[in-house]
Design an enzyme around this catalytic site. Structure first.
Site, PDB file in Angstrom:
ATOM      1  N   LYS A  41       0.846  -1.189   0.000  1.00 12.09           N
ATOM      2  CA  LYS A  41       0.000   0.000   0.000  1.00 12.09           C
ATOM      3  C   LYS A  41       0.889   1.250   0.000  1.00 12.09           C
ATOM      4  O   LYS A  41       2.111   1.178   0.089  1.00 12.09           O
ATOM      5  CB  LYS A  41      -0.911   0.003   1.236  1.00 12.09           C
ATOM      6  CG  LYS A  41      -2.029  -1.027   1.206  1.00 12.09           C
ATOM      7  CD  LYS A  41      -3.040  -0.715   0.111  1.00 12.09           C
ATOM      8  CE  LYS A  41      -4.280  -1.576   0.205  1.00 12.09           C
ATOM      9  NZ  LYS A  41      -5.194  -1.127   1.270  1.00 12.09           N
ATOM     10  N   HIS A  42       0.256   2.425  -0.064  1.00 10.27           N
ATOM     11  CA  HIS A  42       0.974   3.693  -0.099  1.00 10.27           C
ATOM     12  C   HIS A  42       0.683   4.479   1.170  1.00 10.27           C
ATOM     13  O   HIS A  42      -0.454   4.502   1.646  1.00 10.27           O
ATOM     14  CB  HIS A  42       0.532   4.501  -1.324  1.00 10.27           C
ATOM     15  CG  HIS A  42       1.483   5.595  -1.710  1.00 10.27           C
ATOM     16  ND1 HIS A  42       1.651   6.734  -0.966  1.00 10.27           N
ATOM     17  CD2 HIS A  42       2.320   5.710  -2.772  1.00 10.27           C
ATOM     18  CE1 HIS A  42       2.542   7.514  -1.555  1.00 10.27           C
ATOM     19  NE2 HIS A  42       2.963   6.913  -2.650  1.00 10.27           N
ATOM     20  N   ALA A  43       1.720   5.107   1.713  1.00 11.75           N
ATOM     21  CA  ALA A  43       1.554   5.845   2.964  1.00 11.75           C
ATOM     22  C   ALA A  43       0.747   7.121   2.793  1.00 11.75           C
ATOM     23  O   ALA A  43       0.182   7.635   3.765  1.00 11.75           O
ATOM     24  CB  ALA A  43       2.920   6.187   3.563  1.00 11.75           C
ATOM     25  N   ALA A  44       0.670   7.652   1.569  1.00 17.11           N
ATOM     26  CA  ALA A  44       0.046   8.958   1.391  1.00 17.11           C
ATOM     27  C   ALA A  44      -1.022   9.002   0.316  1.00 17.11           C
ATOM     28  O   ALA A  44      -1.544  10.073   0.021  1.00 17.11           O
ATOM     29  CB  ALA A  44       1.123  10.001   1.069  1.00 17.11           C
TER      30      ALA A  44
END
Length: 380
Positions: free
Chosen positions: A227-230
């Site tokens: 997943k992506h943190a932002a």
């Protein structure tokens, strides 16, 4: 065959492992002649990393096509003189020896450029030639740790390094681009240059987004696996018969995902997901909703819907599946390259000028060109 941009450029490489060989291989891809100095008997220690490519190292085969190998014992005065003679007639000298080693050999930038003022010298190190870490040993994993990258990758339960040597690759790319810039400047001024590239400096530049996110946002980016943190939704989502990776980048795509892919237009105006920041904060809930909507939809149908809606998507490929990637095959990206143990398939490099074929010459055996190079440069 049409000449390549670096035809006639002579590169001498006192190199080992990954970073410097990656830089010089790319110079060779564009036509430069690369003379690789190796230890007699063992050579570049990357030759012994594994035996997976017809009994040869996968790292070495990847990084050392288009090169000539000369075996020199640099503890021997006569062989040091050969190395110095090669550098004196070169256009580029690249080295990534341990800190201080090149100076002890009389092959530091100041010494070799005094004999050859037009020479472009590129020194690659772990942490640079100054500062408290200047003599610290550096390998890819360790630099990934020091640059904070390992803190960013993996899962909430466990950090992980990147699956490819990103610190080495970053340093090799900055060395490559720096050398090209220095050669271009030399065309205008006639003067060479002394470049220094460190693995930490290079990977630190690549870590720019999480640095700004943490330093000014006040929180460390969370390790989210794929997943992506932002950004959300961004990452893997389980569907009927597999996993599809989805990347939503803007509000238009968010609306299209809700209406055209999930069939839930009401989700687009749900306050929990009103804006990317809110979606990131509520990603667990959002993931459950997306996967619920696609639970009975086959992966191929999900991909078709995403493509029709203009939303980026992908399927995770194994390395075996990557080797048969239809896009690479359709664009004729593969070539055959010789090695001492037989031919291998290799990808042509990106960015070759149109209408020209990159050099894809063989990977050398240790010391294969020693006699010819000695004779050519007057050291028979």
């Amino acid at each position: 065959m049409t000449a390549l941009p670096l035809d006639g450029v002579v590169v001498v490489a006192l190199e080992q492992a990954v970073a410097a060989p990656f830089a010089t291989r790319q110079l060779g891809d564009l036509g430069a002649r690369v003379i690789k100095i190796e230890r007699p008997g063992t050579g570049d220690f990357a030759r012994a990393y594994d035996e997976t490519v017809h009994g040869q190292s996968s790292h070495f085969v990847w990084l050392n096509r288009n090169k000539e190998s000369i075996a020199l014992d640099l503890k021997d005065e006569a062989d040091r003189a050969v190395a110095a003679g090669l550098v004196a007639k070169a256009d580029v000298f690249v080295q990534n020896l341990a800190p201080g080693a090149s100076a002890r050999l009389g092959l530091d930038a100041e010494t070799v450029r005094a004999a050859n003022p037009g020479l472009v010298v590129c020194t690659i190190s772990g942490y640079g030639s100054s500062g408290p870490y200047r003599e610290k040993k550096a390998y890819d994993l360790l630099v990934q740790c020091e640059a904070g990258v390992v803190s960013l990758t993996g899962t909430p339960e466990a950090p992980a390094k990147a699956g490819i040597p990103v610190a080495d690759i970053a340093a090799g790319m900055y060395a490559y681009s720096g050398i090209l810039a220095a050669l271009y400047e030399r065309e205008r001024t006639g003067a060479g240059a002394s470049l220094e590239v460190s693995m930490l400096d290079s990977l630190a530049e690549w870590a720019g987004f999480p640095y700004y996110f943490a330093n000014y946002g006040g929180t460390q980016p969370q390790r989210n696996g794929a997943k992506h943190a932002a950004i959300a939704p961004y990452g893997p989502y389980t569907v009927d018969d597999g996993v599809v990776f989805i990347g939503v980048q803007n509000h238009r795509e968010w609306l299209a995902l809700c209406e055209k892919v999930l069939g839930t237009p009401e989700l687009a105006v749900d306050e929990r997901f009103a804006g990317n920041t809110a979606r990131v904060a509520n990603d667990a809930e959002l993931t459950a909703i997306i996967e619920g909507a696609l639970a009975k939809v086959p992966a191929a149908e999900v991909e078709s819907r995403l493509d029709a809606a203009g939303i980026a998507n992908a399927r995770m490929r194994t390395m075996a599946e990557f080797a048969d990637h239809p896009q690479l095959s359709a664009r004729n990206r593969w070539r055959r390259v010789g090695t001492p143990a037989g031919e291998v398939s290799a990808l042509i490099p990106p960015g070759v000028p149109p209408g020209r074929e990159p050099r894809m010459d063989p990977v050398p055996a240790l010391g294969e060109h020693s006699d010819a190079i000695r004779a050519e440069f007057g050291f028979a």
